[in-house]
Scaffold this active site. Structure first.
Site, PDB file in Angstrom:
ATOM      1  CD  GLN A 146       8.266   4.234  17.176  1.00 56.51           C
ATOM      2  OE1 GLN A 146       8.749   5.244  16.665  1.00 56.51           O
ATOM      3  NE2 GLN A 146       6.977   3.921  17.078  1.00 56.51           N
TER       4      GLN A 146
ATOM      5  CG  MET B  43      -4.399 -20.207  -5.669  1.00 59.91           C
ATOM      6  SD  MET B  43      -4.910 -20.952  -7.225  1.00 59.91           S
ATOM      7  CE  MET B  43      -4.347 -19.724  -8.393  1.00 59.91           C
TER       8      MET B  43
HETATM    9  C1  LIG Z   1       0.287 -12.492   2.368  1.00 56.75           C
HETATM   10  C2  LIG Z   1      -0.180 -13.789   1.854  1.00 56.75           C
HETATM   11  N1  LIG Z   1      -0.752 -14.677   2.682  1.00 56.75           N
HETATM   12  C3  LIG Z   1      -1.178 -15.876   2.220  1.00 56.75           C
HETATM   13  C4  LIG Z   1      -1.051 -16.210   0.906  1.00 56.75           C
HETATM   14  C5  LIG Z   1      -1.511 -17.560   0.391  1.00 56.75           C
HETATM   15  N2  LIG Z   1      -2.560 -17.391  -0.611  1.00 56.75           N
HETATM   16  C6  LIG Z   1      -2.336 -17.420  -1.944  1.00 56.75           C
HETATM   17  S1  LIG Z   1      -3.688 -17.168  -2.844  1.00 56.75           S
HETATM   18  C7  LIG Z   1      -4.655 -17.071  -1.496  1.00 56.75           C
HETATM   19  C8  LIG Z   1      -6.134 -16.847  -1.590  1.00 56.75           C
HETATM   20  C9  LIG Z   1      -6.486 -15.527  -2.188  1.00 56.75           C
HETATM   21  O1  LIG Z   1      -7.856 -15.292  -1.995  1.00 56.75           O
HETATM   22  P1  LIG Z   1      -8.577 -14.065  -2.631  1.00 56.75           P
HETATM   23  O2  LIG Z   1      -7.814 -12.827  -2.369  1.00 56.75           O
HETATM   24  O3  LIG Z   1      -9.988 -14.050  -2.174  1.00 56.75           O
HETATM   25  O4  LIG Z   1      -8.468 -14.334  -4.180  1.00 56.75           O
HETATM   26  P2  LIG Z   1      -9.031 -15.567  -5.057  1.00 56.75           P
HETATM   27  O5  LIG Z   1      -8.001 -16.654  -5.035  1.00 56.75           O
HETATM   28  O6  LIG Z   1     -10.324 -16.000  -4.462  1.00 56.75           O
HETATM   29  O7  LIG Z   1      -9.179 -14.986  -6.421  1.00 56.75           O
HETATM   30  C10 LIG Z   1      -3.891 -17.233  -0.324  1.00 56.75           C
HETATM   31  C11 LIG Z   1      -4.439 -17.226   1.053  1.00 56.75           C
HETATM   32  C12 LIG Z   1      -0.410 -15.255   0.079  1.00 56.75           C
HETATM   33  N3  LIG Z   1      -0.169 -15.482  -1.202  1.00 56.75           N
HETATM   34  N4  LIG Z   1      -0.019 -14.054   0.566  1.00 56.75           N
END
Ligand SMILES: Cc1ncc(C[n+]2csc(CCOP(=O)(O)OP(=O)(O)O)c2C)c(N)n1
Length: 563
Positions: free
Chosen positions: A116, A478
């Site tokens: 670790q 998003m």
């Molecule tokens: C750790 C991480 N991985 C990937 C992303 C890219 N990302 C930004 S918004 C999003 C979608 C979020 O989806 P959800 O939590 O369902 O929320 P919504 O947009 O549907 O309100 C992603 C994958 C990020 N911001 N953070």
């Protein structure tokens, strides 16, 4: 009297008035955990056992963001420390005071790939304000005092202290430094008076002044000073994501949210301003849009406590290094009382355009599924804008920023610079420890909640009355929105299955409910708010709702799209 290095760590925390630490034990930090046994038993320190070190980091951030005092987390070496890295980077980007303490392998085996062992000093160097490895117990008080001083002063940020196991066992004489002064680190807080006078002259003579307010105003606890300044000069103020709750959302000089999913008026009118005062904000690309076309006709005054921010993205005609509170006090004295009625009316006019074309339709739909905007608007009304709201990252984050009407200073937490999914739930836990008497509501998407859903059991174990809303659209919304608009609706890997959130929450020991129909929404939200304890409310929302306005990447702020 001699005490162990481990006890010295905890005594140092007491000296810094630390009330709560978030952590997870393991081999290389066991001596500190052993000492902690006594400190938690007699109530000197509260320790919250999270379910993943990333949760500890975001919880510490939530606490730090709310109080201005560093949130503290405690983790073991290797995977314990590396699990924390995302939260540390998040705190760095958003200027959050945090002190992280990681265990390290015995100093005699450092560099041997011991069990670790990870080079956390190397790994965290680019994402900490300062980090340091302790190998001798005698170093502990001085280094801890330095860590807290650096984390909370100037532009706040995360600090990491790595302590070898032998240093934790070693006996030492404890005495804590009274105050800390570091030659190489002397943040400037007082503005240069001549610069203030020049800034005041530009603002006094401006016909179309615009104030851009960022998180620095809240870090400096300068909300009152901001309001006094705006009212004296009759200046319209627009807010970055983090700046949003620095002024009551209903204040007549609050002209909205800046940037990619911000309001139409401040984005359209930024480039019409003849004098712009940016305060405690860093001209993030999400705010500026295409830089070459940004604020070209304005005199730019930029106030920030971090000199590295000045002239970084946008050249400043008047750069001022200062604490936002002190700078606003000086500026308010230096400006004259003024009015800008016609200019402010332009913002109102464009607001009406946005209201008609975007806001009314999503906040008060008559048919179809529940919308995110409608849920947030209702929540805002039911809480009178008085809750502390913590969002995760995605569409729901931008919708919350747009439609929750904040009525209290520093009542909004979100992951801005990093945009870290999984942030919301643990950050809300930290915020609740900081504001036990206030309603704390976490809002996540169905994707983000699953990134740190294990913290449900932490909530249950602590019986911490955080209210968790999941806006479930069945998509990584998003990303889906971008695929729809910019990738010909090729929905690649954004259709996300979720567990039965209500069953999961109940399985973790939480009260939970789900709402699907519009007619039940208000009652479900009220039931959540009335519940005396932690609560999870899943709201099924319209699958393909989009967040508008939007400034597409690479566009200028005045190319903002309403649909
Ligand atoms: C750790 C991480 N991985 C990937 C992303 C890219 N990302 C930004 S918004 C999003 C979608 C979020 O989806 P959800 O939590 O369902 O929320 P919504 O947009 O549907 O309100 C992603 C994958 C990020 N911001 N953070």
């Amino acid at each position: 009297m001699k005490i162990s290095g481990s006890q010295a760590v905890l005594e140092s925390l007491l000296q810094e008035n630390v009330e709560v630490i978030f952590g997870y034990p393991g081999g290389a930090i066991m001596p500190v955990y052993d000492a902690l046994y006594d400190y938690t038993n007699d109530g000197r320190i509260k320790h919250v056992l999270v379910r993943h070190e990333q949760g500890a980091g975001h919880a510490a951030e939530g606490y730090g963001r709310m109080t201005g005092n560093p949130g503290v987390c405690l983790v073991t070496s290797g995977p314990g420390a590396t699990n924390l890295v995302t939260a540390i980077a998040d705190a760095m980007m958003d200027s959050v005071p945090m002190v992280c303490i990681s265990g390290q392998v015995h100093s005699g085996v450092i560099g041997t790939d011991a069990f670790q062992e990870a080079d956390v000093i190397g790994i965290t160097a680019p994402v900490t304000k300062w980090n340091y490895q302790i190998t001798k117990a005698s170093e502990i008080p001085e280094v801890m005092a330095k860590a807290f001083h650096i984390a909370r002063t100037g532009r706040p940020g995360p600090v990491l202290i790595d302590i070898t196991k032998d240093a934790q066992f070693e006996m030492m004489d404890f005495s804590y430094p009274e105050d800390i002064s570091l030659q190489s680190y002397q943040p400037t807080t007082e503005p240069h008076q001549r610069q203030i006078e020049i800034a005041a002259r530009y603002l006094n003579n401006a016909e179309r002044p615009l104030i851009l307010v960022g998180q620095g105003v809240q870090i400096a606890k300068a909300q009152k000073e901001l309001q006094a300044f705006l009212e004296k000069g009759d200046f319209p103020a627009a807010f970055t994501l983090h700046g949003l709750s620095a002024l009551h959302s209903g204040h007549p000089l609050h002209v909205g949210f800046l940037g990619m999913h911000g309001n139409y008026a401040p984005n359209m009118l930024s480039n019409k301003a003849d004098a712009v005062l940016a305060i405690g904000m860093r001209f993030d690309d999400r705010v500026t849009g295409r830089l070459s076309d940004y604020l070209n006709d304005a005199t730019v005054i930029h106030i920030d406590i971090d000199p590295a921010e000045l002239n970084k993205n946008v050249p400043a005609d008047v750069p001022i290094v200062a604490d936002a509170k002190i700078a606003l006090q000086s500026l308010t004295k230096a400006i004259r009382k003024n009015t800008h009625t016609n200019w402010i009316r332009e913002f109102k006019k464009l607001y009406e355009v946005e209201k008609k074309q975007v806001i009314d339709g999503v906040t008060h739909p008559k048919t179809g599924e529940i919308t995110m905007a409608e849920a947030v608007t209702l929540l805002s009304e039911l809480t009178k804008g008085e809750a502390v709201v913590v969002s995760d990252v995605g569409q729901h984050q931008m919708v919350t920023a747009r439609y929750y009407r904040f009525s209290r200073p520093n009542s909004w937490i979100s992951s801005g610079g990093m945009g870290t999914m999984g942030f919301g739930l643990p950050a809300a836990m930290g915020a609740k420890f900081a504001r036990p008497d206030q309603e704390v509501i976490s809002i996540s998407g169905d994707g983000g909640i699953q990134m740190n859903i294990q913290e449900f059991t932490t909530l249950a174990q602590e019986q911490l009355p955080v209210k968790v809303i999941i806006l479930n659209n069945g998509f990584l919304g998003m990303v889906r929105q971008w695929q729809q608009l910019f990738f010909e609706k090729r929905y690649s890997m954004v259709n996300i299955q979720s567990p039965d959130f209500v069953t999961v929450a109940k399985g973790c020991g939480l009260e939970a409910d789900r709402v699907v129909a519009r007619i039940d929404l208000k009652k479900a939200l009220q039931k959540m708010l009335d519940h005396n304890g932690p609560y999870v409310l899943e709201i099924k929302v319209e699958q393909e709702e989009n967040v508008f306005p939007m400034i597409p990447t690479g566009s200028s702020v005045d190319e903002v799209r309403l649909a």
